[in-house]
Design an enzyme around this catalytic site. Structure first.
Site, PDB file in Angstrom:
ATOM      1  N   GLU A 166      -4.998   2.016  -2.303  1.00 57.26           N
ATOM      2  CA  GLU A 166      -3.640   2.415  -2.634  1.00 57.26           C
ATOM      3  C   GLU A 166      -3.561   2.982  -4.053  1.00 57.26           C
ATOM      4  O   GLU A 166      -2.854   3.964  -4.303  1.00 57.26           O
ATOM      5  CB  GLU A 166      -2.693   1.223  -2.469  1.00 57.26           C
ATOM      6  CG  GLU A 166      -1.241   1.624  -2.389  1.00 57.26           C
ATOM      7  CD  GLU A 166      -0.382   0.589  -1.655  1.00 57.26           C
ATOM      8  OE1 GLU A 166      -0.931  -0.374  -1.086  1.00 57.26           O
ATOM      9  OE2 GLU A 166       0.839   0.742  -1.668  1.00 57.26           O
ATOM     10  N   GLU A 210      -4.929   6.348  -3.968  1.00 55.32           N
ATOM     11  CA  GLU A 210      -3.968   7.267  -3.350  1.00 55.32           C
ATOM     12  C   GLU A 210      -2.872   7.649  -4.347  1.00 55.32           C
ATOM     13  O   GLU A 210      -2.480   8.820  -4.438  1.00 55.32           O
ATOM     14  CB  GLU A 210      -3.351   6.612  -2.106  1.00 55.32           C
ATOM     15  CG  GLU A 210      -2.450   7.561  -1.322  1.00 55.32           C
ATOM     16  CD  GLU A 210      -1.746   6.883  -0.139  1.00 55.32           C
ATOM     17  OE1 GLU A 210      -2.046   5.715   0.173  1.00 55.32           O
ATOM     18  OE2 GLU A 210      -0.873   7.543   0.449  1.00 55.32           O
ATOM     19  N   CYS A 262       2.597  -2.145   3.109  1.00 54.39           N
ATOM     20  CA  CYS A 262       1.960  -3.401   3.531  1.00 54.39           C
ATOM     21  C   CYS A 262       2.845  -4.176   4.468  1.00 54.39           C
ATOM     22  O   CYS A 262       2.376  -5.032   5.208  1.00 54.39           O
ATOM     23  CB  CYS A 262       1.695  -4.305   2.333  1.00 54.39           C
ATOM     24  SG  CYS A 262       0.672  -3.546   1.098  1.00 54.39           S
ATOM     25  N   SER A 270       2.699   5.064   1.633  1.00 52.66           N
ATOM     26  CA  SER A 270       1.254   5.049   1.450  1.00 52.66           C
ATOM     27  C   SER A 270       0.601   5.060   2.822  1.00 52.66           C
ATOM     28  O   SER A 270       1.073   4.406   3.754  1.00 52.66           O
ATOM     29  CB  SER A 270       0.848   3.782   0.694  1.00 52.66           C
ATOM     30  OG  SER A 270      -0.514   3.527   0.895  1.00 52.66           O
ATOM     31  N   LYS A 295       4.278  -9.141  11.742  1.00 46.81           N
ATOM     32  CA  LYS A 295       2.830  -8.912  11.840  1.00 46.81           C
ATOM     33  C   LYS A 295       2.378  -8.964  13.294  1.00 46.81           C
ATOM     34  O   LYS A 295       1.380  -8.365  13.663  1.00 46.81           O
ATOM     35  CB  LYS A 295       2.073  -9.949  11.014  1.00 46.81           C
ATOM     36  CG  LYS A 295       2.195  -9.732   9.512  1.00 46.81           C
ATOM     37  CD  LYS A 295       1.319  -8.594   9.031  1.00 46.81           C
ATOM     38  CE  LYS A 295       1.586  -8.278   7.567  1.00 46.81           C
ATOM     39  NZ  LYS A 295       0.991  -6.999   7.153  1.00 46.81           N
ATOM     40  N   GLU A 351       3.041  -5.566  14.386  1.00 49.37           N
ATOM     41  CA  GLU A 351       2.086  -4.640  13.770  1.00 49.37           C
ATOM     42  C   GLU A 351       0.732  -4.702  14.472  1.00 49.37           C
ATOM     43  O   GLU A 351       0.102  -3.672  14.726  1.00 49.37           O
ATOM     44  CB  GLU A 351       1.915  -4.976  12.278  1.00 49.37           C
ATOM     45  CG  GLU A 351       1.056  -3.976  11.528  1.00 49.37           C
ATOM     46  CD  GLU A 351       0.754  -4.419  10.099  1.00 49.37           C
ATOM     47  OE1 GLU A 351       0.432  -5.606   9.897  1.00 49.37           O
ATOM     48  OE2 GLU A 351       0.828  -3.587   9.187  1.00 49.37           O
ATOM     49  N   GLU A 392      -1.453   2.468  16.459  1.00 43.28           N
ATOM     50  CA  GLU A 392      -2.190   2.958  15.285  1.00 43.28           C
ATOM     51  C   GLU A 392      -3.241   1.956  14.834  1.00 43.28           C
ATOM     52  O   GLU A 392      -4.148   2.293  14.077  1.00 43.28           O
ATOM     53  CB  GLU A 392      -1.230   3.200  14.108  1.00 43.28           C
ATOM     54  CG  GLU A 392      -0.200   4.295  14.331  1.00 43.28           C
ATOM     55  CD  GLU A 392       1.097   3.742  14.891  1.00 43.28           C
ATOM     56  OE1 GLU A 392       1.065   2.665  15.515  1.00 43.28           O
ATOM     57  OE2 GLU A 392       2.143   4.397  14.717  1.00 43.28           O
ATOM     58  N   CYS A 403       6.615 -12.147   0.797  1.00 42.39           N
ATOM     59  CA  CYS A 403       6.057 -12.896   1.928  1.00 42.39           C
ATOM     60  C   CYS A 403       6.293 -14.397   1.821  1.00 42.39           C
ATOM     61  O   CYS A 403       6.362 -15.083   2.845  1.00 42.39           O
ATOM     62  CB  CYS A 403       4.562 -12.636   2.043  1.00 42.39           C
ATOM     63  SG  CYS A 403       4.183 -10.889   2.179  1.00 42.39           S
TER      64      CYS A 403
END
Lengths: 154, 574
Positions: free
Chosen positions: B279, B282, B299, B319, B358, B361, B366, B503
């Site tokens: 990151e 990037e 994230c 990102s 999550k 996710e 992807e 989190c």
């Protein structure tokens, strides 16, 4: 231009207090509130559609499915209730396999519960596309539907 | 203090504008509440908090009724206690009798209140609610039968998260809570953050459970079962286990997971370090090559879905780095598999996350390689406690162990990912080094720390003024993005965490933790950062090793294939 754009144009200030008048206009125009129209109203007034759906379901006046070809209004007023309109409605819902407020999949029938249609002398009364049927029973209700179905098949 | 009011025959000071409940709470008088949410506009929906106004003889909802001079209130008179009990009995009248089978058994506010009010029989029998279970979401299960219509989930979804995918539907005794058109959560704008679960007093909202798949894998000798746990997990489990809030159980957790039968125990803080390497590279690349700015972290899967739905015009700002969970998953099923001579399908990869999103996710398209998911099952913090109990692990009598290596060692930069501002701080530390060739003199960046919903500051990197913003809570994110849409241009890098506090306040954490307990978690993370020696991701020896042996360089070919992805606008009804 979408179908409801002319309606939205009548509310240039797009304040959220216009929500119910807009929904009423749409229902007057097309007979029900389609998903697309609710999404568009949400975008116009900047209100999440869950909120609009919440408001619209709060009031009995809003429908979310188009009327059937035969729109059946079942009176649930006091006189009709006393003479057994609950059984009539139950039989009708069972027969058509839909609930009040819904339409059959083939688009033929829709049911609406109304409070009183001012024909207490004929109780229990139903109205199909504005035509009154007096002193309906569960049995005669079934007959009426069967006749209409036959008429359609012919 | 403006005036006094009389409560239980005692004069107590009160301020104009506060509610009766405010005065009661300040003076240690507890009246039960259900629909009440601290600092939120009161609804008075449940009427649990009623108190008796002696002058008018009325029962007032203390959560919503403002104090008046010379009021005289009884909080536990016979009438008050009886009406509270009746309210509970009415709530129970249409509630399923299945506490034994309920995931919230022994952690249910309705259960607690009926216990406190000595409800010992079913006095009122009502018609049960027959709305079907909503299992459509990958993360969240809705059981409307258990819903008591307190409306706290509606508040969390709209006011805290700015999503508003659920609301009250219908009216009176037909009221339910549901999505627009009462469809499944999966087709709504729900971002799976799980904050609704955190505020639900009953078992009406729970996470989708993956126990069966994990147990099957653990019992299958042909499967290599690996587990990773998120940075915040080790400091967030204390309340679940009955320890002091903020206790770090890292070593114990490693040992416990091995006792359960996981073959390898990895730390997602390691892949958080990896995320930082990619990151920060990037970010520098975008700054140097006129890329899209501000760059926004990706994230947080709740935030990613939120952006896909509500702010697709910002997707180029996200990102391209995958989250630490998915980076770890991708490395496990590629590099680790090769090292261990395993096929990816022979590995069952579990992650333990403070987060319900999550779960969503992990099953995204992807996040697969040739049709195989990088992460196979996700446990939340809450579920992990139950899983530990299922396997009879005594967390108080266990010798700490280290994580597996490689893929287990972390810097403290990876660890502070668990708190809002942590990703930003970790990324700045590494970006500073990469740009200047020198380490920061002062590693701590206090301006991005803490629970405040939005933090902004500028950081000077070798004369380059970098504007950074850290937001938590998606409603706060919405405000910031609207400002940027309207021309705000002094921000170059944004960290977004969907849940309040990051989190450590995630939707998979212990239900019922106080603000102080959440603060203790954050304090512990920063304490770890202050005391340990490796504070930057680029000095993590295992990260250096992974780049030398496998990845090559950040943003390189392999990184691009395994660690980066792109998101697309998602059409849902908003």
């Amino acid at each position: 231009m979408t179908a409801i754009q002319p309606i939205l144009n009548k509310y240039p200030d797009n304040g959220r207090e216009n929500l119910i008048p807009i929904l009423q206009d749409i229902q007057n125009e097309s007979g029900y509130l389609s998903k697309d129209s609710i999404v568009e109203v949400g975008r116009f007034l900047d209100i999440p559609i869950s909120k609009i759906f919440g408001v619209a379901t709060f009031y009995n006046q809003f429908r979310f499915e188009p009327f059937g070809k035969y729109h059946i209004q079942v009176c649930r007023g006091t006189a009709c209730h006393v003479l057994g309109s609950a059984t009539v409605l139950q039989e009708l819902e069972k027969n058509l396999k839909i609930k009040a407020g819904q339409s059959t999949r083939d688009g033929l029938f829709s049911i609406e519960v109304v409070a009183c249609i001012g024909a207490c002398g004929l109780a229990p009364v139903i109205s199909i596309n504005g035509e009154f049927h007096a002193k309906v029973t569960a049995v005669s209700m079934k007959q009426i539907i069967d006749d209409l179905k036959k008429e359609e098949e012919a | 203090m403006d005036f006094t009011i009389n409560i239980n025959n005692k004069a107590l000071e009160a301020k104009q504008g506060e509610t009766i409940l405010d005065v009661l709470t300040r003076n240690g008088i507890r009246v039960p509440t259900l629909c009440h949410i601290k600092d939120a506009f009161p609804t008075g929906a449940c009427r649990m908090c009623v108190v008796e106004d002696e002058k008018s003889g009325k029962l007032l909802t203390s959560c919503s009724y403002p104090v008046e001079a010379d009021m005289s209130i009884q909080t536990h008179s016979k009438r008050v206690v009886e009406s509270r009990k009746t309210i509970i009995e009415l709530l129970l009248s249409n509630h399923p009798d299945d506490c034994l089978y309920c995931v919230r058994n022994k952690n249910c506010e309705l259960q607690d209140l009926s216990e406190e009010h000595h409800v010992r029989e079913r006095r009122i029998r009502g018609k049960k609610n027959t709305e079907p279970l909503d299992l459509s979401s990958a993360s969240i299960v809705r059981d409307p039968e258990k819903c008591i219509l307190c409306g706290r989930c509606v508040h969390a979804c709209e006011e805290v998260m700015g999503v508003a995918c659920i609301d009250f539907i219908h009216r009176g005794n037909k009221s339910i809570i549901g999505t627009a058109f009462n469809q499944g959560l999966n087709t709504s704008s729900c971002v799976n953050c799980g904050q609704c679960i955190m505020v639900c007093p009953t078992g009406a909202l729970t996470e989708k459970n993956h126990f069966a798949q994990i147990q099957e894998a653990l019992n299958n000798p042909a499967k290599r079962v690996v587990v990773q746990y998120a940075p915040s997990i080790s400091v967030s489990m204390a309340e679940e286990l009955g320890m002091e809030a903020g206790t770090d159980i890292n070593g114990i957790l490693n040992a416990a997971l091995r006792k359960i039968g996981f073959d390898h125990v990895f730390d997602s803080s390691f892949s958080a370090d990896l995320t930082i390497m990619e990151e920060s590279a990037e970010l520098i690349d975008r700054v140097n090559n006129n890329g899209v700015l501000p760059m926004i972290t990706s994230c947080c899967p709740g935030w990613v879905k939120f952006a896909e739905e509500f702010y697709p015009d910002f997707l180029p700002n996200l990102s391209s780095c995958k989250s630490p969970q998915q980076m770890m998953g991708a490395i496990i099923k590629s590099h680790f598999a090769a090292e261990e001579n395993l096929k990816p399908e022979e590995i069952f990869s579990v992650s333990i996350m403070p987060c319900t999103a999550k779960k969503f996710e992990a099953q995204r398209e992807e996040m697969t390689q040739e049709g195989i998911s990088d992460v196979d099952a996700v446990l939340t913090t809450r579920e992990l406690t139950k899983f530990l109990k299922l396997y009879g692990i005594d967390m108080f009598n266990i010798r700490p162990e280290l994580t597996d290596s490689p893929l287990g060692f972390r810097s403290t930069a990876g660890k502070i990912f668990g708190a809002s501002g942590g990703v930003m701080e970790a990324a700045i530390r590494t970006a500073y080094y990469k740009i200047t060739g020198k380490e920061l003199v002062e590693f701590q960046i206090p301006a991005v720390r803490g629970f405040i919903g939005r933090k902004e500051t500028t950081i000077n990197i070798d004369g380059l003024e970098v504007g950074v913003a850290v937001v938590n809570g998606l409603a706060n994110t919405r405000k910031l993005l609207e400002e940027i849409r309207n021309g705000k241009n002094d921000i170059h890098f944004i960290e977004v965490m969907a849940c309040p506090g990051g989190c450590i306040g995630g939707g998979g954490q212990h239900i019922g933790s106080s603000d102080e307990q959440l603060k203790a978690r954050m304090k512990k993370l920063y304490q770890i950062d202050a005391t340990e020696s490796i504070k930057v991701s680029h000095k993590n020896p295992e990260i250096i090793g992974l780049y030398e042996n496998f990845l090559g360089e950040p943003l390189g070919h392999k990184s691009h294939k395994l660690l980066h992805t792109h998101y697309h606008a998602r059409k849902v009804m908003l």
